[in-house]
Scaffold this active site. Structure first.
Site, PDB file in Angstrom:
ATOM      1  N   GLY A  20      38.792 -21.351 -21.432  1.00  0.00           N
ATOM      2  CA  GLY A  20      38.761 -20.645 -22.591  1.00  0.00           C
ATOM      3  C   GLY A  20      38.382 -21.266 -23.909  1.00  0.00           C
ATOM      4  N   ASN A  22      35.567 -21.828 -25.393  1.00  0.00           N
ATOM      5  CA  ASN A  22      34.714 -20.686 -26.166  1.00  0.00           C
ATOM      6  C   ASN A  22      35.427 -19.533 -26.536  1.00  0.00           C
ATOM      7  OD1 ASN A  22      31.805 -21.451 -26.490  1.00  0.00           O
ATOM      8  ND2 ASN A  22      32.247 -22.113 -24.263  1.00  0.00           N
ATOM      9  N   LEU A  97      27.850  -9.285 -13.140  1.00  0.00           N
ATOM     10  CA  LEU A  97      28.004  -7.700 -13.350  1.00  0.00           C
ATOM     11  C   LEU A  97      27.030  -7.062 -13.057  1.00  0.00           C
ATOM     12  CD1 LEU A  97      29.285  -8.276 -17.078  1.00  0.00           C
ATOM     13  CD2 LEU A  97      30.877  -7.491 -14.919  1.00  0.00           C
ATOM     14  N   ASN A 111      25.723 -13.913 -23.082  1.00  0.00           N
ATOM     15  CA  ASN A 111      26.586 -14.925 -22.467  1.00  0.00           C
ATOM     16  C   ASN A 111      26.246 -16.087 -23.362  1.00  0.00           C
ATOM     17  OD1 ASN A 111      27.479 -16.288 -20.265  1.00  0.00           O
ATOM     18  ND2 ASN A 111      25.910 -16.510 -19.411  1.00  0.00           N
ATOM     19  N   HIS A 113      25.366 -20.292 -22.082  1.00  0.00           N
ATOM     20  CA  HIS A 113      25.161 -21.170 -20.864  1.00  0.00           C
ATOM     21  C   HIS A 113      24.777 -22.470 -21.195  1.00  0.00           C
ATOM     22  CE1 HIS A 113      23.534 -21.905 -16.767  1.00  0.00           C
ATOM     23  NE2 HIS A 113      22.661 -22.498 -17.279  1.00  0.00           N
ATOM     24  N   ASP A 149      21.550 -15.505 -15.625  1.00  0.00           N
ATOM     25  CA  ASP A 149      20.956 -16.445 -16.824  1.00  0.00           C
ATOM     26  C   ASP A 149      19.575 -16.201 -17.057  1.00  0.00           C
ATOM     27  OD1 ASP A 149      23.651 -17.650 -16.672  1.00  0.00           O
ATOM     28  OD2 ASP A 149      23.179 -19.111 -15.203  1.00  0.00           O
ATOM     29  N   GLU A 178      28.011 -25.763 -28.246  1.00  0.00           N
ATOM     30  CA  GLU A 178      28.348 -24.418 -27.846  1.00  0.00           C
ATOM     31  C   GLU A 178      29.023 -23.654 -28.756  1.00  0.00           C
ATOM     32  OE1 GLU A 178      29.604 -23.482 -23.764  1.00  0.00           O
ATOM     33  OE2 GLU A 178      28.329 -24.782 -22.915  1.00  0.00           O
TER      34      GLU A 178
HETATM   35  C1  GRF Z   1      30.669 -23.157 -20.855  1.00  0.00           C
HETATM   36  O1  GRF Z   1      30.130 -24.481 -20.671  1.00  0.00           O
HETATM   37  C2  GRF Z   1      29.747 -22.125 -20.788  1.00  0.00           C
HETATM   38  O2  GRF Z   1      28.502 -22.311 -21.386  1.00  0.00           O
HETATM   39  C3  GRF Z   1      29.772 -21.527 -19.507  1.00  0.00           C
HETATM   40  O3  GRF Z   1      31.008 -21.884 -18.963  1.00  0.00           O
HETATM   41  C4  GRF Z   1      31.807 -22.860 -19.651  1.00  0.00           C
HETATM   42  C5  GRF Z   1      32.916 -22.169 -20.151  1.00  0.00           C
HETATM   43  O4  GRF Z   1      33.736 -23.093 -20.865  1.00  0.00           O
HETATM   44  N1  GRF Z   1      29.348 -20.405 -19.278  1.00  0.00           N
HETATM   45  P1  GRF Z   1      35.076 -22.712 -21.468  1.00  0.00           P
HETATM   46  O5  GRF Z   1      35.902 -21.881 -20.578  1.00  0.00           O
HETATM   47  O6  GRF Z   1      34.661 -21.619 -22.674  1.00  0.00           O
HETATM   48  O7  GRF Z   1      35.994 -23.839 -22.294  1.00  0.00           O
END
Ligand code: GRF
Length: 193
Positions: A20, A22, A97, A111, A113, A149, A178
């Site tokens: 988590g 992000n 989904l 999303n 990625h 993706d 990110e």
């Molecule tokens: C990230 O690298 C994102 O791009 C991918 O999964 C990872 C999630 O990381 N889809 P976090 O749980 O947000 O730390």
């Protein structure tokens, strides 16, 4: 009398399955005065570590069991409706989904990625990029379509791969990007809805 002219923030749900980072980043972003979103719901398909951030910031959160995808998606649609959600941000959510879900929630789903799409869809992106001796990898924020993706790209950022790069160092550099890219992509799609 001073009249405050407020504007409504877009009610957002974040879907996670893991640590988590992000999610935490988006929560912090949502707290900025000029942020266009508020985070009102966090959904996870399991007891993910990231749920602790939802707890800490007192955000509605729900674990939805995906043993049966159809039932899980139905439950999620009800939660989205109840919480008046207008935007879904997938952030490390490990479930795909269905087309039906995407049709029913006919608002924005995006999303993030960890690769420079269309290269390296799916898992273990950094490892595969290193094995193929790529010069760069990166990260991408895109709209979600029914193919993995593959939806329309909103923003992406390249990350250089150095000579002695390991999966760990590359992952670290990418996640840092990110955390800048996701808020920027959200601002971009909400600037001219
Ligand atoms: C990230 O690298 C994102 O791009 C991918 O999964 C990872 C999630 O990381 N889809 P976090 O749980 O947000 O730390």
């Amino acid at each position: 009398m001073v009249r405050l002219i407020g504007y409504k923030k877009i009610r957002t749900a974040v879907f996670i399955s893991g640590r988590g980072s992000n999610l935490l980043n988006l929560i912090k972003f949502s707290k900025c005065k000029k942020s266009p979103i508020s985070i009102n719901l966090v959904i996870s398909n399991k007891k993910a570590l990231g749920l602790r951030y939802a707890e800490k910031y007192e955000i509605n959160r729900k674990i939805v069991n995906f043993r049966n995808n159809k039932i899980a998606e139905k439950k999620i649609l009800i939660l989205l409706e109840k919480n008046n959600i207008d935007l879904i941000c997938l952030a490390g959510f490990m479930k795909i989904l269905s087309k039906k879900f995407l049709r029913k929630f006919n608002k924005k789903i995006i999303n993030i990625h960890p690769s420079y799409l269309p290269k390296y869809k799916g898992l273990n992106t950094s490892l595969r990029a290193l094995k193929n001796k790529e010069k760069f990898s990166g990260c991408t924020v895109h709209f979600v379509s029914s193919k993995l993706d593959s939806g329309k790209i909103i923003l992406q950022k390249k990350v250089k791969i150095n000579k002695n790069e390991t999966e760990h160092t590359l992952d670290k550099k990418i996640i840092k990007e990110e955390h800048k890219l996701y808020p920027a992509a959200i601002k971009k799609i909400l600037a001219n809805p």
